[in-house]
Motif scaffolding. Sequence first.
Motif, PDB file in Angstrom:
ATOM      1  N   THR A 200       0.843  -1.204   0.000  1.00  0.00           N
ATOM      2  CA  THR A 200       0.000   0.000   0.000  1.00  0.00           C
ATOM      3  C   THR A 200       0.877   1.254   0.000  1.00  0.00           C
ATOM      4  N   GLY A 201       0.344   2.327  -0.566  1.00  0.00           N
ATOM      5  CA  GLY A 201       1.115   3.572  -0.640  1.00  0.00           C
ATOM      6  C   GLY A 201       2.336   3.404  -1.521  1.00  0.00           C
ATOM      7  N   ALA A 202       2.163   2.673  -2.642  1.00  0.00           N
ATOM      8  CA  ALA A 202       3.329   2.284  -3.451  1.00  0.00           C
ATOM      9  C   ALA A 202       3.652   3.285  -4.562  1.00  0.00           C
ATOM     10  N   ALA A 228      -5.959   9.446  -6.867  1.00  0.00           N
ATOM     11  CA  ALA A 228      -5.295  10.708  -7.213  1.00  0.00           C
ATOM     12  C   ALA A 228      -3.820  10.512  -7.549  1.00  0.00           C
ATOM     13  N   ALA A 229      -3.242   9.419  -7.092  1.00  0.00           N
ATOM     14  CA  ALA A 229      -1.819   9.148  -7.382  1.00  0.00           C
ATOM     15  C   ALA A 229      -1.674   8.197  -8.570  1.00  0.00           C
ATOM     16  N   GLY A 230      -2.772   8.088  -9.353  1.00  0.00           N
ATOM     17  CA  GLY A 230      -2.841   7.068 -10.409  1.00  0.00           C
ATOM     18  C   GLY A 230      -1.674   7.054 -11.378  1.00  0.00           C
ATOM     19  N   ASP A 248      -8.658   3.848  -2.274  1.00  0.00           N
ATOM     20  CA  ASP A 248      -8.476   4.653  -1.065  1.00  0.00           C
ATOM     21  C   ASP A 248      -8.747   3.735   0.134  1.00  0.00           C
ATOM     22  N   LEU A 249      -7.722   3.496   0.926  1.00  0.00           N
ATOM     23  CA  LEU A 249      -7.837   2.518   2.019  1.00  0.00           C
ATOM     24  C   LEU A 249      -8.858   2.925   3.074  1.00  0.00           C
ATOM     25  N   THR A 250      -9.219   4.208   3.089  1.00  0.00           N
ATOM     26  CA  THR A 250     -10.178   4.651   4.103  1.00  0.00           C
ATOM     27  C   THR A 250     -11.621   4.554   3.605  1.00  0.00           C
ATOM     28  N   ASN A 275       2.052   0.025   4.118  1.00  0.00           N
ATOM     29  CA  ASN A 275       3.018   1.137   4.113  1.00  0.00           C
ATOM     30  C   ASN A 275       2.353   2.507   4.044  1.00  0.00           C
ATOM     31  N   ALA A 276       1.149   2.589   3.461  1.00  0.00           N
ATOM     32  CA  ALA A 276       0.503   3.907   3.271  1.00  0.00           C
ATOM     33  C   ALA A 276       0.425   4.639   4.606  1.00  0.00           C
ATOM     34  N   GLY A 277       0.731   5.908   4.582  1.00  0.00           N
ATOM     35  CA  GLY A 277       0.647   6.676   5.817  1.00  0.00           C
ATOM     36  C   GLY A 277       0.620   8.159   5.492  1.00  0.00           C
ATOM     37  N   ASP A 297      -7.111   7.136  11.038  1.00  0.00           N
ATOM     38  CA  ASP A 297      -7.831   6.255  10.108  1.00  0.00           C
ATOM     39  C   ASP A 297      -6.901   5.649   9.056  1.00  0.00           C
ATOM     40  N   VAL A 298      -6.083   6.497   8.401  1.00  0.00           N
ATOM     41  CA  VAL A 298      -5.186   5.973   7.355  1.00  0.00           C
ATOM     42  C   VAL A 298      -4.116   5.079   7.969  1.00  0.00           C
ATOM     43  N   ASN A 299      -3.481   5.558   9.031  1.00  0.00           N
ATOM     44  CA  ASN A 299      -2.262   4.885   9.524  1.00  0.00           C
ATOM     45  C   ASN A 299      -2.542   3.660  10.383  1.00  0.00           C
ATOM     46  N   ALA A 324       3.958  -4.254   8.706  1.00  0.00           N
ATOM     47  CA  ALA A 324       3.371  -2.923   8.855  1.00  0.00           C
ATOM     48  C   ALA A 324       4.480  -1.898   9.054  1.00  0.00           C
ATOM     49  N   VAL A 325       4.254  -0.713   8.504  1.00  0.00           N
ATOM     50  CA  VAL A 325       5.248   0.351   8.688  1.00  0.00           C
ATOM     51  C   VAL A 325       4.798   1.244   9.843  1.00  0.00           C
ATOM     52  N   SER A 326       5.578   1.234  10.905  1.00  0.00           N
ATOM     53  CA  SER A 326       5.334   2.109  12.043  1.00  0.00           C
ATOM     54  C   SER A 326       6.286   3.303  11.911  1.00  0.00           C
ATOM     55  N   SER A 343      -1.009   6.901  16.213  1.00  0.00           N
ATOM     56  CA  SER A 343      -1.313   5.894  15.181  1.00  0.00           C
ATOM     57  C   SER A 343      -0.158   4.907  15.027  1.00  0.00           C
ATOM     58  N   LYS A 344       1.065   5.394  15.064  1.00  0.00           N
ATOM     59  CA  LYS A 344       2.215   4.509  14.825  1.00  0.00           C
ATOM     60  C   LYS A 344       2.511   3.625  16.044  1.00  0.00           C
ATOM     61  N   ALA A 345       2.262   4.147  17.255  1.00  0.00           N
ATOM     62  CA  ALA A 345       2.373   3.283  18.443  1.00  0.00           C
ATOM     63  C   ALA A 345       1.268   2.237  18.383  1.00  0.00           C
ATOM     64  N   ALA A 369      10.052   0.169  12.017  1.00  0.00           N
ATOM     65  CA  ALA A 369       9.874   1.541  12.497  1.00  0.00           C
ATOM     66  C   ALA A 369      10.998   2.398  11.926  1.00  0.00           C
ATOM     67  N   PRO A 370      10.734   3.067  10.785  1.00  0.00           N
ATOM     68  CA  PRO A 370      11.790   3.905  10.213  1.00  0.00           C
ATOM     69  C   PRO A 370      12.059   5.125  11.084  1.00  0.00           C
ATOM     70  N   GLY A 371      13.314   5.564  11.050  1.00  0.00           N
ATOM     71  CA  GLY A 371      13.683   6.824  11.698  1.00  0.00           C
ATOM     72  C   GLY A 371      13.679   7.911  10.639  1.00  0.00           C
ATOM     73  N   PHE A 372      14.800   8.614  10.500  1.00  0.00           N
ATOM     74  CA  PHE A 372      14.877   9.686   9.495  1.00  0.00           C
ATOM     75  C   PHE A 372      15.253   9.061   8.149  1.00  0.00           C
ATOM     76  N   ILE A 373      14.301   9.069   7.217  1.00  0.00           N
ATOM     77  CA  ILE A 373      14.537   8.506   5.888  1.00  0.00           C
ATOM     78  C   ILE A 373      14.456   9.645   4.875  1.00  0.00           C
ATOM     79  N   GLU A 374      15.387   9.654   3.918  1.00  0.00           N
ATOM     80  CA  GLU A 374      15.436  10.740   2.927  1.00  0.00           C
ATOM     81  C   GLU A 374      14.286  10.591   1.928  1.00  0.00           C
ATOM     82  N   THR A 375      13.195  11.295   2.172  1.00  0.00           N
ATOM     83  CA  THR A 375      12.039  11.263   1.267  1.00  0.00           C
ATOM     84  C   THR A 375      11.495  12.685   1.128  1.00  0.00           C
ATOM     85  N   LYS A 376      10.448  12.824   0.307  1.00  0.00           N
ATOM     86  CA  LYS A 376       9.811  14.144   0.159  1.00  0.00           C
ATOM     87  C   LYS A 376       9.279  14.623   1.503  1.00  0.00           C
TER      88      LYS A 376
HETATM   89  P1  NAD Z   1       4.796   9.385   1.201  1.00  0.00           P
HETATM   90  O1  NAD Z   1       3.840  10.446   1.605  1.00  0.00           O
HETATM   91  O2  NAD Z   1       5.857   9.725   0.228  1.00  0.00           O
HETATM   92  O3  NAD Z   1       3.981   8.134   0.612  1.00  0.00           O
HETATM   93  C1  NAD Z   1       2.828   7.629   1.238  1.00  0.00           C
HETATM   94  C2  NAD Z   1       1.929   7.038   0.166  1.00  0.00           C
HETATM   95  O4  NAD Z   1       0.743   6.565   0.830  1.00  0.00           O
HETATM   96  C3  NAD Z   1       1.487   8.078  -0.879  1.00  0.00           C
HETATM   97  O5  NAD Z   1       1.718   7.594  -2.179  1.00  0.00           O
HETATM   98  C4  NAD Z   1       0.014   8.255  -0.588  1.00  0.00           C
HETATM   99  O6  NAD Z   1      -0.765   8.561  -1.739  1.00  0.00           O
HETATM  100  C5  NAD Z   1      -0.364   6.893   0.014  1.00  0.00           C
HETATM  101  N1  NAD Z   1      -1.612   6.987   0.762  1.00  0.00           N
HETATM  102  C6  NAD Z   1      -1.928   7.940   1.685  1.00  0.00           C
HETATM  103  N2  NAD Z   1      -3.202   7.755   2.094  1.00  0.00           N
HETATM  104  C7  NAD Z   1      -3.685   6.664   1.440  1.00  0.00           C
HETATM  105  C8  NAD Z   1      -4.943   6.000   1.417  1.00  0.00           C
HETATM  106  N3  NAD Z   1      -5.968   6.436   2.157  1.00  0.00           N
HETATM  107  N4  NAD Z   1      -5.096   4.928   0.612  1.00  0.00           N
HETATM  108  C9  NAD Z   1      -4.063   4.497  -0.168  1.00  0.00           C
HETATM  109  N5  NAD Z   1      -2.853   5.091  -0.194  1.00  0.00           N
HETATM  110  C10 NAD Z   1      -2.673   6.175   0.589  1.00  0.00           C
HETATM  111  O7  NAD Z   1       5.400   8.806   2.560  1.00  0.00           O
HETATM  112  P2  NAD Z   1       6.766   7.997   2.820  1.00  0.00           P
HETATM  113  O8  NAD Z   1       7.739   8.939   3.395  1.00  0.00           O
HETATM  114  O9  NAD Z   1       7.141   7.165   1.662  1.00  0.00           O
HETATM  115  O10 NAD Z   1       6.277   7.066   4.026  1.00  0.00           O
HETATM  116  C11 NAD Z   1       5.814   5.734   3.857  1.00  0.00           C
HETATM  117  C12 NAD Z   1       5.499   5.163   5.232  1.00  0.00           C
HETATM  118  O11 NAD Z   1       6.655   5.237   6.062  1.00  0.00           O
HETATM  119  C13 NAD Z   1       4.398   5.913   5.973  1.00  0.00           C
HETATM  120  O12 NAD Z   1       3.615   4.999   6.700  1.00  0.00           O
HETATM  121  C14 NAD Z   1       5.180   6.817   6.910  1.00  0.00           C
HETATM  122  O13 NAD Z   1       4.416   7.180   8.033  1.00  0.00           O
HETATM  123  C15 NAD Z   1       6.330   5.912   7.268  1.00  0.00           C
HETATM  124  N6  NAD Z   1       7.523   6.613   7.767  1.00  0.00           N
HETATM  125  C16 NAD Z   1       8.232   7.464   6.976  1.00  0.00           C
HETATM  126  C17 NAD Z   1       9.375   8.085   7.479  1.00  0.00           C
HETATM  127  C18 NAD Z   1      10.237   9.018   6.650  1.00  0.00           C
HETATM  128  O14 NAD Z   1      11.267   9.483   7.145  1.00  0.00           O
HETATM  129  N7  NAD Z   1       9.884   9.311   5.403  1.00  0.00           N
HETATM  130  C19 NAD Z   1       9.755   7.854   8.798  1.00  0.00           C
HETATM  131  C20 NAD Z   1       9.004   6.999   9.578  1.00  0.00           C
HETATM  132  C21 NAD Z   1       7.893   6.373   9.044  1.00  0.00           C
END
Ligand code: NAD
Length: 434
Positions: A200-202, A228-230, A248-250, A275-277, A297-299, A324-326, A343-345, A369-376
């Motif tokens: 999920t959230g791929a 929306a992320a199609g 939409d998972l919700t 993974n979606a969050g 709800d989402v997480n 599961a991604v916490s 939500s993550k706990a 449980a990821p810490g600081f990951i280089e993402t948007k």
């Molecule tokens: P991201 O925002 O780049 O990607 C999350 C994806 O989830 C998006 O593509 C989004 O469209 C999708 N999503 C959101 N709501 C949704 C729904 N209702 N149904 C289906 N899809 C949905 O986030 P990311 O940084 O890649 O994080 C991925 C996971 O890792 C999340 O659970 C986040 O909480 C967790 N996390 C990230 C970090 C970090 O440093 N980036 C740290 C700790 C945990």
Amino acid sequence: MTDRYATFAHSGAGRFLVKRLGLPDPPKLRRYGLGNEFGPVTLGGSGRLAEPTRHILDKLPTAGEGTSAVVFDASGIADSTGLGALYDFFHPVIRSVRPSGRVIVLGAPPELCTSAREATAQRALEGFVRSLGKEIGRGSTAQLVYVAPGAEEATESTLRFLLSGRSAYVSGQVIRIGPAAVDVPDDWDRPLVGKTAIVTGAARGIGAAIAGVLTREGAHVVCLDVPAAGEDLSRVANENKGTALQLDLTAEDAPRRLADFIATRHVHADVFVHNAGITRDKTLGKMSAEQWASVIDVNLASQERINDVLLAERLLGDNGRIVAVSSVSGIAGNRGQTNYATSKAGVIGLVQATAGAVAEHGLTINAVAPGFIETKMTAAMPMFLRESGRRLNSLAQGGLPVDVAETIAWLASPASGGVNGNVVRVCGQSLLGA
Ligand code: NAD
């Protein structure tokens, strides 16, 4: 997202200044790559795990010279006076471990020890390993693996993961392995051949990296994200020769639609990655009810609803996996994230509370449980917070999405049946909540 400081620190002038001024020195981490095997492993200790471990180590491909990993079987330490064996073994070898090396201590789960003295000594191993992780430096890591009696043969997938570049950003962790029938893959580099994984959230970030790594490991990946992320979703699915699923998972009918999709398209799934969050950060007094509710709800709640349908309708194949991604925020808490950390706990609670029931179905459930990951998500943080997140961990840098993905792939492996109910941080041993 580039870590400009790390790029500077690795340059000629940067190296000089970092040394002179005693600045953080983020090492280059050795990550997964075929032909990038680890070098010789030194094995010590004399408990019940030494022999089975030697058999596993004999099978691992090694390259190069020097010690690249040190494994110590501490399961035979029966009381605190025996802890001196740690000093005696590690003191002479620790400084010869190569950069990006590995330290693994094997122990007996304290909760299963037969005497208080033994449980005390085994629990003490945590302090040793976590401290070693903080001082070893040069991109090396240290972990403690508690192996239950009867699980001696179930450790191979975990040792392979921890000894490889796939665990580059995992350090200071305590992993528990229980007895389980182990499904040994024909090819350890592609243990997921013939399996279907749903992520999920791929469409982007960590989820896209998970899809990539699970595909590399041989799985057919169903990439799920919101409509929306199609466009991004189709791209990720195409790149991985997988399937895109817009959902939409919700949505109220999401579990039903997902169940019908699995039953009609794939008969069953083998791996499900939650993974979606989302984040909606605000201090509690300024947070709207909607910001609170949407994050829970989402997480969390969507994961519960989906797990319910996966189990009730037996939609996961034999030896199936839920991961599961916490987040480290769910362990340590974080300012402005009461909703997110709750939500993550909760995700950790869900994994721990359902591991027993899930095992009765022949499945496992674990969390990363990821810490600081280089993402948007982290690129959008204020500069000061971003820099502290990056540096305040034993590896002095942020992790990459692939680091989370590799950890999930280990937990998803058919050979990881003994790993159930674990929460593994992918945080470079972040000082937050350490
Ligand atoms: P991201 O925002 O780049 O990607 C999350 C994806 O989830 C998006 O593509 C989004 O469209 C999708 N999503 C959101 N709501 C949704 C729904 N209702 N149904 C289906 N899809 C949905 O986030 P990311 O940084 O890649 O994080 C991925 C996971 O890792 C999340 O659970 C986040 O909480 C967790 N996390 C990230 C970090 C970090 O440093 N980036 C740290 C700790 C945990």
